[in-house]
Design a protein around this motif. Structure first.
Motif, PDB file in Angstrom:
ATOM      1  N   PRO A 276       0.825  -1.216   0.000  1.00 26.36           N
ATOM      2  CA  PRO A 276       0.000   0.000   0.000  1.00 26.36           C
ATOM      3  C   PRO A 276       0.851   1.254   0.000  1.00 26.36           C
ATOM      4  O   PRO A 276       1.916   1.293   0.615  1.00 26.36           O
ATOM      5  CB  PRO A 276      -0.802  -0.128   1.306  1.00 26.36           C
ATOM      6  N   VAL A 281      -3.196   4.801   2.072  1.00 29.29           N
ATOM      7  CA  VAL A 281      -3.713   3.438   2.208  1.00 29.29           C
ATOM      8  C   VAL A 281      -3.065   2.690   3.361  1.00 29.29           C
ATOM      9  O   VAL A 281      -3.745   1.984   4.117  1.00 29.29           O
ATOM     10  CB  VAL A 281      -3.555   2.676   0.884  1.00 29.29           C
ATOM     11  N   ILE A 307      -8.867   0.321  -1.365  1.00 30.75           N
ATOM     12  CA  ILE A 307      -7.482   0.531  -1.799  1.00 30.75           C
ATOM     13  C   ILE A 307      -7.501   1.567  -2.915  1.00 30.75           C
ATOM     14  O   ILE A 307      -7.970   1.305  -4.018  1.00 30.75           O
ATOM     15  CB  ILE A 307      -6.849  -0.783  -2.298  1.00 30.75           C
TER      16      ILE A 307
END
Length: 316
Positions: A276, A281, A307
């Protein structure tokens, strides 16, 4: 320097036509992953892969931009003007949208101390997509919505469709509501990182009362709840859906990180093949795991983590 005369207005084009031109992938994939840290508490983890909607306009940026792009084109605008920090994915996505749709773009960047320095990867990509960058001192930037500031920008760059910082306005919140509708029957809790509030406002509205939206601010301060409520009032006439914020996981503030967050993001990437991005995120996923370990979700809960970017796309 004299401002060139405006180009002839573009013909009206509805949002669904723009979506076809932008070649978006909707609905975005929803993928369940096996993670023993969540499973130990009887919780299922699902990843809502909004980062796969479009290679140049991932995630919430696409959902928030699309209705604004349609409005800009309907109004005959040839230029988009917007605001953001030096690592803003919103600036980068706006530049990409302008290139794809044949619109000029101007990005007003917070901090004139950055002028004359080498561009970071995010701003370099925006510039490569044709965005003209204006570095504004921080005092003036705080007044970016004032009429005199906007008038000075219009004098320099010509008439433009103005998007707020992060692209969050009523139109953006309505666009993000589709995210909630896509998750309404698939998740009990939907989690999203929060920068300016537009995605959370729309997500909660789209989910309705059947599920809860949890937002994880990436900035320090407690102003975002009021901003989310303001956006919902403007977009939907009042508070919509069940939503809350947990402000413990900003890791020092916007675009800041900690060794703990860096280690978490690397470990998550090793476990799931998806690293991420750290500004948004990773903070959201770290917060979601912490809440799970605190027992915030009863066994059987379906957690959907939105996401909006990975390190494959670039950090914010």
């Amino acid at each position: 320097m004299p401002v060139p005369p405006p180009s002839p207005p573009l013909p009206p084009e509805p949002a669904d036509h723009l979506a076809v031109r932008l070649a978006a992938r909707l609905p975005s994939p929803l993928v369940e992953v096996t993670d023993e840290r969540f499973a130990a508490h009887g919780v299922r983890l699902l990843l809502k892969r909004d980062d796969l909607i479009h290679s140049g306009l991932p995630g919430n940026k696409y959902r928030k931009l699309l209705p604004n792009l349609a409005e800009a084109v309907r109004g005959g605008h040839r230029t988009l003007l917007t605001f953001g920090g030096a690592w803003s994915n919103h600036l980068r996505a706006t530049a990409a949208a302008g290139r794809l749709l044949g619109l000029a773009t101007v990005g007003v960047v917070r901090g004139d101390e950055l002028a004359g320095r080498p561009l970071n990867p995010s701003l370099a990509r925006a510039a490569a997509d044709g965005m003209r960058l204006e570095f504004m001192d921080r005092a003036a930037y705080r007044r970016k919505a004032d009429p005199e500031v906007l008038a000075a920008l219009a004098e320099r760059y010509g008439p433009a469709y103005v998007l707020p910082e992060g692209g969050s306005n009523a139109l953006a919140a309505r666009g993000a509501a589709e995210l909630g509708r896509e998750l309404a029957d698939a998740a009990d809790v939907a989690a999203v990182a929060v920068g300016t509030g537009g995605t959370l406002a729309g997500l909660a509205a789209g989910l309705g009362e059947g599920a809860e939206a949890v937002g994880f601010p990436v900035l320090r301060g407690d102003f975002l709840a009021a901003e989310v409520l303001r956006l919902q009032q403007e977009a939907f006439g009042g508070r919509r859906g069940r939503w809350r914020l947990d402000g413990r996981f900003h890791h020092g503030g916007y675009a800041r990180t900690t060794p703990e967050l860096t280690a978490f993001a690397a470990d998550f990437g090793a476990r799931h093949g998806l690293r991420p991005e750290p500004v948004y995120v990773a903070k959201m996923l770290h917060g979601l795991l912490t809440l799970t370990e605190e027992g915030a979700f009863p066994p059987g809960t379906r957690l959907a983590a939105v996401i909006t970017g990975t390190d494959d796309w670039g950090t914010l």
